[in-house]
Design a protein around this motif. Structure first.
Motif, PDB file in Angstrom:
ATOM      1  N   TRP A 140      -1.149  -2.098  -6.801  1.00 62.06           N
ATOM      2  CA  TRP A 140       0.076  -2.181  -5.986  1.00 62.06           C
ATOM      3  C   TRP A 140       0.595  -0.778  -5.676  1.00 62.06           C
ATOM      4  O   TRP A 140       0.946  -0.461  -4.542  1.00 62.06           O
ATOM      5  CB  TRP A 140       1.124  -2.997  -6.748  1.00 62.06           C
ATOM      6  CG  TRP A 140       2.387  -3.280  -6.000  1.00 62.06           C
ATOM      7  CD1 TRP A 140       3.554  -2.586  -6.075  1.00 62.06           C
ATOM      8  CD2 TRP A 140       2.605  -4.339  -5.058  1.00 62.06           C
ATOM      9  NE1 TRP A 140       4.499  -3.149  -5.263  1.00 62.06           N
ATOM     10  CE2 TRP A 140       3.952  -4.227  -4.619  1.00 62.06           C
ATOM     11  CE3 TRP A 140       1.819  -5.374  -4.552  1.00 62.06           C
ATOM     12  CZ2 TRP A 140       4.511  -5.114  -3.696  1.00 62.06           C
ATOM     13  CZ3 TRP A 140       2.388  -6.255  -3.633  1.00 62.06           C
ATOM     14  CH2 TRP A 140       3.697  -6.121  -3.217  1.00 62.06           C
ATOM     15  N   ASP A 146      -1.541   1.229 -10.849  1.00 59.20           N
ATOM     16  CA  ASP A 146      -2.192  -0.052 -10.576  1.00 59.20           C
ATOM     17  C   ASP A 146      -2.443  -0.171  -9.068  1.00 59.20           C
ATOM     18  O   ASP A 146      -2.081   0.707  -8.280  1.00 59.20           O
ATOM     19  CB  ASP A 146      -1.352  -1.219 -11.112  1.00 59.20           C
ATOM     20  CG  ASP A 146       0.036  -1.292 -10.472  1.00 59.20           C
ATOM     21  OD1 ASP A 146       0.192  -0.809  -9.342  1.00 59.20           O
ATOM     22  OD2 ASP A 146       0.950  -1.841 -11.104  1.00 59.20           O
ATOM     23  N   LEU A 192      -3.846 -10.745  -3.857  1.00 57.60           N
ATOM     24  CA  LEU A 192      -2.988 -11.292  -4.903  1.00 57.60           C
ATOM     25  C   LEU A 192      -2.488 -10.182  -5.808  1.00 57.60           C
ATOM     26  O   LEU A 192      -3.237  -9.255  -6.131  1.00 57.60           O
ATOM     27  CB  LEU A 192      -3.760 -12.301  -5.765  1.00 57.60           C
ATOM     28  CG  LEU A 192      -4.291 -13.533  -5.049  1.00 57.60           C
ATOM     29  CD1 LEU A 192      -5.175 -14.331  -5.996  1.00 57.60           C
ATOM     30  CD2 LEU A 192      -3.145 -14.389  -4.539  1.00 57.60           C
ATOM     31  N   ARG A 193      -1.230 -10.277  -6.228  1.00 57.79           N
ATOM     32  CA  ARG A 193      -0.697  -9.307  -7.183  1.00 57.79           C
ATOM     33  C   ARG A 193      -1.053  -9.812  -8.587  1.00 57.79           C
ATOM     34  O   ARG A 193      -0.258 -10.476  -9.247  1.00 57.79           O
ATOM     35  CB  ARG A 193       0.805  -9.128  -7.011  1.00 57.79           C
ATOM     36  CG  ARG A 193       1.305  -7.922  -7.761  1.00 57.79           C
ATOM     37  CD  ARG A 193       2.703  -7.521  -7.381  1.00 57.79           C
ATOM     38  NE  ARG A 193       3.045  -6.262  -8.044  1.00 57.79           N
ATOM     39  CZ  ARG A 193       4.237  -5.677  -7.951  1.00 57.79           C
ATOM     40  NH1 ARG A 193       5.166  -6.226  -7.212  1.00 57.79           N
ATOM     41  NH2 ARG A 193       4.476  -4.543  -8.583  1.00 57.79           N
ATOM     42  N   ARG A 194      -2.276  -9.484  -8.997  1.00 53.04           N
ATOM     43  CA  ARG A 194      -2.803  -9.968 -10.259  1.00 53.04           C
ATOM     44  C   ARG A 194      -3.148  -8.767 -11.132  1.00 53.04           C
ATOM     45  O   ARG A 194      -4.010  -7.962 -10.788  1.00 53.04           O
ATOM     46  CB  ARG A 194      -4.045 -10.811  -9.994  1.00 53.04           C
ATOM     47  CG  ARG A 194      -4.602 -11.543 -11.184  1.00 53.04           C
ATOM     48  CD  ARG A 194      -5.586 -12.596 -10.722  1.00 53.04           C
ATOM     49  NE  ARG A 194      -6.577 -12.068  -9.795  1.00 53.04           N
ATOM     50  CZ  ARG A 194      -7.283 -12.792  -8.929  1.00 53.04           C
ATOM     51  NH1 ARG A 194      -7.073 -14.086  -8.866  1.00 53.04           N
ATOM     52  NH2 ARG A 194      -8.167 -12.236  -8.136  1.00 53.04           N
ATOM     53  N   ALA A 195      -2.454  -8.630 -12.255  1.00 49.70           N
ATOM     54  CA  ALA A 195      -2.644  -7.458 -13.122  1.00 49.70           C
ATOM     55  C   ALA A 195      -4.105  -7.267 -13.486  1.00 49.70           C
ATOM     56  O   ALA A 195      -4.799  -8.213 -13.868  1.00 49.70           O
ATOM     57  CB  ALA A 195      -1.810  -7.617 -14.386  1.00 49.70           C
ATOM     58  N   ASP A 199      -6.553  -6.500 -11.457  1.00 48.30           N
ATOM     59  CA  ASP A 199      -7.416  -6.608 -10.280  1.00 48.30           C
ATOM     60  C   ASP A 199      -6.910  -5.613  -9.235  1.00 48.30           C
ATOM     61  O   ASP A 199      -6.116  -5.955  -8.355  1.00 48.30           O
ATOM     62  CB  ASP A 199      -7.392  -8.041  -9.738  1.00 48.30           C
ATOM     63  CG  ASP A 199      -8.420  -8.260  -8.634  1.00 48.30           C
ATOM     64  OD1 ASP A 199      -8.859  -7.260  -8.036  1.00 48.30           O
ATOM     65  OD2 ASP A 199      -8.758  -9.419  -8.387  1.00 48.30           O
ATOM     66  N   SER A 216      -7.375  -6.437  -5.349  1.00 47.37           N
ATOM     67  CA  SER A 216      -6.511  -7.518  -4.848  1.00 47.37           C
ATOM     68  C   SER A 216      -5.053  -7.084  -4.791  1.00 47.37           C
ATOM     69  O   SER A 216      -4.318  -7.443  -3.862  1.00 47.37           O
ATOM     70  CB  SER A 216      -6.641  -8.757  -5.748  1.00 47.37           C
ATOM     71  OG  SER A 216      -7.915  -9.331  -5.594  1.00 47.37           O
ATOM     72  N   GLU A 217      -4.619  -6.298  -5.771  1.00 44.77           N
ATOM     73  CA  GLU A 217      -3.229  -5.804  -5.770  1.00 44.77           C
ATOM     74  C   GLU A 217      -2.977  -4.884  -4.579  1.00 44.77           C
ATOM     75  O   GLU A 217      -1.941  -4.987  -3.909  1.00 44.77           O
ATOM     76  CB  GLU A 217      -2.952  -5.041  -7.063  1.00 44.77           C
ATOM     77  CG  GLU A 217      -2.696  -5.921  -8.266  1.00 44.77           C
ATOM     78  CD  GLU A 217      -2.280  -5.091  -9.466  1.00 44.77           C
ATOM     79  OE1 GLU A 217      -1.208  -5.348 -10.009  1.00 44.77           O
ATOM     80  OE2 GLU A 217      -3.036  -4.176  -9.851  1.00 44.77           O
TER      81      GLU A 217
END
Length: 384
Positions: A37, A35, A343-346, A348, A351-352
């Motif tokens: 992150w 992902d 943002l830590r948004r699954a 995306d 953004s992660e």
């Protein structure tokens, strides 16, 4: 700039084209499981299973002799593999330090027993190394180190503290720099030695240091009467200053010094789509690509010098200073260009990745020595 600095242009040989395609195919398949992150971590991501897979393909210890598990390929073939892994944000931290600098140091200065013990394990992706340099009262000023290794019956006794040691809590072995002779009044650069230290040795306490992300990449390590065997000495007793500095030329000039934030760029281009034709956006992206191109050429030039047995410390310092500067600016630039929120948004991925990189980029200039130390090295190279 002083003529002491040399960045002779260098082009990768044509035989690296097929290898690049092979690595890219492998990475694209592996990346399906990452992902944003994780991608943001890039070469600091710690994944022993991926390291084993890379070892099986012969992409660790690529330039080392076959008798020690290596593959006797060229430094530029290795460079191409590193570029592809970093460009994708592959979590290669479990073998990165060992492949980049610990293994080459052992190969150059280690005893036959040390080479036989450590190098094949590194090539298989099974031995994780960390570097013990910085100390609480010395930072990146290696000449001010105070941790001591005293010669005693049967070996060496270590006492002191190291700090900012990346992934010490997950690694197997540290190559640490300790003071073994001469006091500061005799010259701070004298009397330093390097040691191969099994991190499970009694007397070693590892204290993880949390960062803004809530993770603990850095560690404080306390050595309390740690007993090492005689053969733990790495290279020449009291020759650690020169050894560590030669090692740092590898650490400060590779593609990991300007590509840590790079995975954001292709993500941003994919998000922008046709709007990349906006003149102001095209200008900002063009400036980043131009800077990356120059840094890549500087890095390649240094790799060619290292391949020829030279030690371009000043050139590596300049590349490291400029490269980490771009790494630190890129997350903010990308966020502005694509108007993305960190943002830590699954789901995306961009953004992660931004969420991770914006929090950790202030630390990039600390890796391999602070900006202040790099400027001091550069100034000395200019005769100042």
């Amino acid at each position: 700039m002083s003529a002491a600095y040399r960045f002779t242009p260098y082009e990768l040989p044509p035989e690296t084209v097929a290898l690049r395609a092979e690595v890219r195919t492998f990475v694209q398949e592996e990346a399906k499981h990452w992902d944003g992150w994780q991608i943001g971590h890039s070469w600091t991501g710690f994944d022993r299973e991926l390291s084993r897979k890379l070892g099986e393909r012969g992409w660790i210890g690529m330039t080392w002799p076959k008798q020690y598990g290596g593959h006797e390929r060229s430094a530029m073939e290795r460079y191409v593999v590193l570029e592809e892994l970093l460009a994708a944000g592959a979590p290669v931290g479990a073998h990165w330090v060992a492949d980049r600098q610990s293994g080459p140091l052992i190969l150059r200065l280690g005893s036959e027993a040390q080479k036989t013990k450590y190098l094949p394990a590194i090539c298989r992706g099974e031995a994780a190394f960390c570097i013990g340099l910085s100390e609480p009262d010395a930072g990146s000023d290696l000449a001010s180190l105070r941790s001591k290794a005293e010669r005693v019956d049967g070996g060496w006794l270590l006492n002191g503290r190291k700090v900012w040691t990346t992934y010490a809590q997950d690694c197997d072995v540290m190559i640490g720099l300790f003071r073994t002779g001469f006091s500061e009044e005799h010259g701070k650069h004298r009397g330093l030695s390097q040691f191969l230290i099994d991190l499970k040795t009694p007397g070693i306490e590892i204290n993880p240091i949390k960062d803004l992300t809530g993770e603990s990449h850095f560690n404080e390590i306390v050595f309390d009467n740690v007993m090492l065997a005689e053969d733990a000495l790495m290279g020449v007793e009291n020759g650690g200053w020169a050894q560590a500095n030669a090692e740092l030329a590898f650490e400060r000039s590779g593609p990991d010094r300007y590509l840590s934030s790079f995975p954001l760029l292709p993500m941003a281009l994919a998000k922008l789509g046709e709007s990349v034709n906006d003149p102001s956006i095209a200008r900002d992206i063009g400036a980043m690509v131009a800077e990356l191109t120059v840094l890549r050429q500087m890095s390649l030039s240094i790799q060619n010098q290292l391949e020829n047995g030279e030690t371009p410390l000043q050139e590596a310092a300049i590349t490291k200073l400029l490269g980490t500067g771009l790494e630190q600016r890129m997350p903010g630039l990308i966020a502005d260009i694509v108007e993305a929120q960190p943002l830590r948004r699954a789901g995306d991925t961009l953004s992660e990745a931004l969420a991770y990189l914006i929090q950790v980029e202030p630390s990039f200039s600390l890796r391999g020595g602070t900006n202040e130390i790099m400027k001091m090295i550069i100034a000395r190279g200019m005769g100042l």
